[in-house]
Design an enzyme around this catalytic site. Structure first.
Site, PDB file in Angstrom:
ATOM      1  CG  ASN A  93      -1.711   1.314   1.338  1.00 53.08           C
ATOM      2  OD1 ASN A  93      -2.642   1.518   0.571  1.00 53.08           O
ATOM      3  ND2 ASN A  93      -1.353   2.197   2.262  1.00 53.08           N
ATOM      4  CD  GLU A  94      -1.612   5.602   0.295  1.00 54.71           C
ATOM      5  OE1 GLU A  94      -1.119   5.959   1.385  1.00 54.71           O
ATOM      6  OE2 GLU A  94      -2.694   6.026  -0.127  1.00 54.71           O
TER       7      GLU A  94
END
Length: 557
Positions: A180-181
């Protein structure tokens, strides 16, 4: 002076193609909230919608900790190493989370992350800034693996467990996404490190589940400048022409592409001046990402906007920043309807699915309506969930719809120059237009549905406008049963009732029941019979507030 009039035309005789329900995705940080009583009930609400199943994404699936849900963290203790450094696996909590999603009637969207403590590069323990804090809880889970081959074995073991427990045919219907990110604090490695992690993950997952869908790089917004754009470019170039770190071949298999889009950024600021989300800002990021993907040679590959939201901070609430007030109200519903319809237009031009994923769920034991980004509060459904309820009732055959009050991208670019809507830090909404448009569809039984929204980014604009809805292509001189469902300040809105009850923090008894009763999807008026003229045309007139969503259904009698 009369109300301004919006003219909308639907051609019920012109099917323009399929209407994919690309919005059937949602997620949340706290994996351990999945199997709480509140979490189970929320999952069941989605599974009862007409277009279920929905795909469910959650963070922290591989992390170590107490296995107790807390805001912005979660854990499963899936992986440990013994005193000799040998792997030890415990699938108890992973199975509980996935079983809960599946038993609810939905599907997992498995985020492969974050780094188990005993797999993480041990340098995280040497951070001098942490003092007496837990170094793993603070940042260790963001680190690359100490050994990519051990990570490969870890992913392969997880994949093998999924294949044995759920069957490869079932797992092939899920989505798998790496991390994630990784362009911000969720990843303490470099962009090149992430590409290496992806190579080993892809090779391990597909060795066991060759038909599983794996995507990345799940970066933040694609702006003209910034880490999200840089990482996306690095990642796509690597997947196309780079040397695969796991196989030494050229390129890496990529099944779908993911990135995030947000319409605003509201930091913790008790004295924040007025700011609002921007649909134009969010759409600008989607368009920028699609353009980058096409330029990199991955055009027409499926895209998941694995967080597509009005703002950036799900767990923050009105006590952190008063501008988050919109989340409990009809504004959130009209924002979602407007943004998702415009994303659907981009997907049509792009030629492949673009799935927006709403990053919202529940926070157990919170006060009532604290403006966290959730679908329900104390088991009271918010207006935004009713927007998904309406969307789910659209048929699968798209019909032509035109509006003279649809979005004007050229005007948005003017607002961008004047007020900076493409920079999500502080946008007041001043001068924002009201957009009125929507979808039209037909289901397999022949019922026609028209979903309309009215949305203005400025939360403090409260006007009404007249809508003239002209439907052509009906059967001449036949009668239709018409129902009109509405979300606005006065309909399908438990928040309004909560305010009338005095904003109780923990309503109980009859007071709770009155608030709860107001959360149902509500008709604007009684069922009506309308007649098509001898040319197969019917015209309806009604008013819409600035922030509202309507669903009208027409069934031949």
């Amino acid at each position: 002076m009369g109300l301004a009039t919006t003219h909308i035309t639907v051609n019920a005789g012109n099917e323009t193609g399929p209407l994919p329900h690309d919005w059937r995705f949602f997620g949340y940080d706290e994996c351990n909230y999945t199997y709480t009583p509140e979490g189970r009930r929320m999952l069941e609400r989605f599974s009862k919608l007409g277009d279920a199943p929905y795909y469910v994404r959650t963070h922290f699936m591989f992390c170590n900790g107490s296995c107790t849900g807390t805001q912005k963290f979660g854990s499963t203790n899936l992986y440990h190493e013994d005193a000799h450094g040998d792997p030890m696996y415990d699938f108890t909590y992973i199975d509980l989370i996935l079983d809960t999603i599946l038993n609810s009637g939905n599907k997992p969207y498995v985020e492969l992350g974050f780094m188990p403590e005993d797999l993480a590069d041990p340098s995280f323990r040497n951070n001098p800034w942490l003092g007496g804090l837990d170094p793993y809880r603070e940042s260790g889970w963001t680190y690359p693996p100490k050994d990519y081959h051990r990570w490969h074995d870890f992913i392969r073991t997880v994949a093998q467990h999924l294949a044995e427990r759920y069957g490869s045919e079932e797992a092939d219907t899920w989505y798998f996404e790496l991390w994630n990110e990784p362009d911000i604090f969720y990843w303490s490695g470099t962009g090149e490190d992430y590409c290496t992690l992806f190579d080993f993950t892809e090779q391990a997952l597909h060795a066991v589940l060759p038909n599983a869908r794996l995507g990345g790089p799940t970066c933040t917004g694609i702006f003209d400048q910034g880490g999200g754009r840089d990482l996306m470019q690095t990642f796509l170039e690597h997947c196309k022409t780079g040397t695969n770190a796991a196989t030494n071949a050229t390129g890496t298999r990529l099944d779908f592409i993911t990135f995030h889009v947000k319409g605003a950024e509201f930091p913790r600021d008790a004295n924040a001046s007025k700011a609002v989300p921007s649909v134009g800002n969010l759409v600008y990021q989607v368009e920028s990402g699609v353009e980058l993907i096409e330029a990199a040679g991955f055009g027409n590959l499926e895209i998941v906007l694995s967080e597509a939201d009005p703002d950036t901070w799900a767990a923050g609430g009105i006590n952190d920043n008063a501008n988050m007030r919109f989340r409990d109200t009809e504004y959130y519903a009209s924002f979602v309807a407007c943004a998702y319809q415009r994303i659907a237009e981009i997907a049509l031009r792009y030629g492949a699915p673009i799935h927006p994923l709403a990053w919202a769920f529940v926070f157990p034991q919170e006060e009532c309506f604290p403006a966290t980004r959730t679908f329900a509060t104390q088991d009271i459904v918010k207006p935004v969930f009713r927007a998904f309820d309406m969307l789910s009732r659209l048929g699968s055959h798209a019909l032509e719809l035109t509006s003279d009050c649809a979005a004007n991208p050229a005007r948005e670019r003017e607002l961008d120059r004047d007020y900076g809507i493409a920079t999500p830090h502080h946008y007041s909404g001043f001068g924002a237009p009201t957009i009125v448009s929507g979808w039209a569809a037909r289901d397999d039984a022949g019922q026609v549905q028209v979903l309309l929204y009215s949305h203005c980014d400025d939360i403090d604009v409260h006007e009404k406008r007249s809508v003239e809805l002209r439907i052509t292509g009906l059967q001449p001189e036949r009668q239709y049963r018409m129902q009109h469902w509405r979300i606005d300040h006065d309909h399908s809105n438990a928040h309004t009732q909560w305010v009338e009850e005095g904003k109780p923090k923990y309503p109980a008894g009859e007071q709770y029941h009155r608030i709860k009763a107001a959360d149902a999807l509500e008709s604007l008026g009684p069922e009506e019979t309308i007649a098509a003229d001898n040319k197969g045309t019917a015209t309806l007139r009604f008013t819409m507030p600035t922030h509202a969503v309507s669903l009208l259904t027409f069934e031949l009698q």
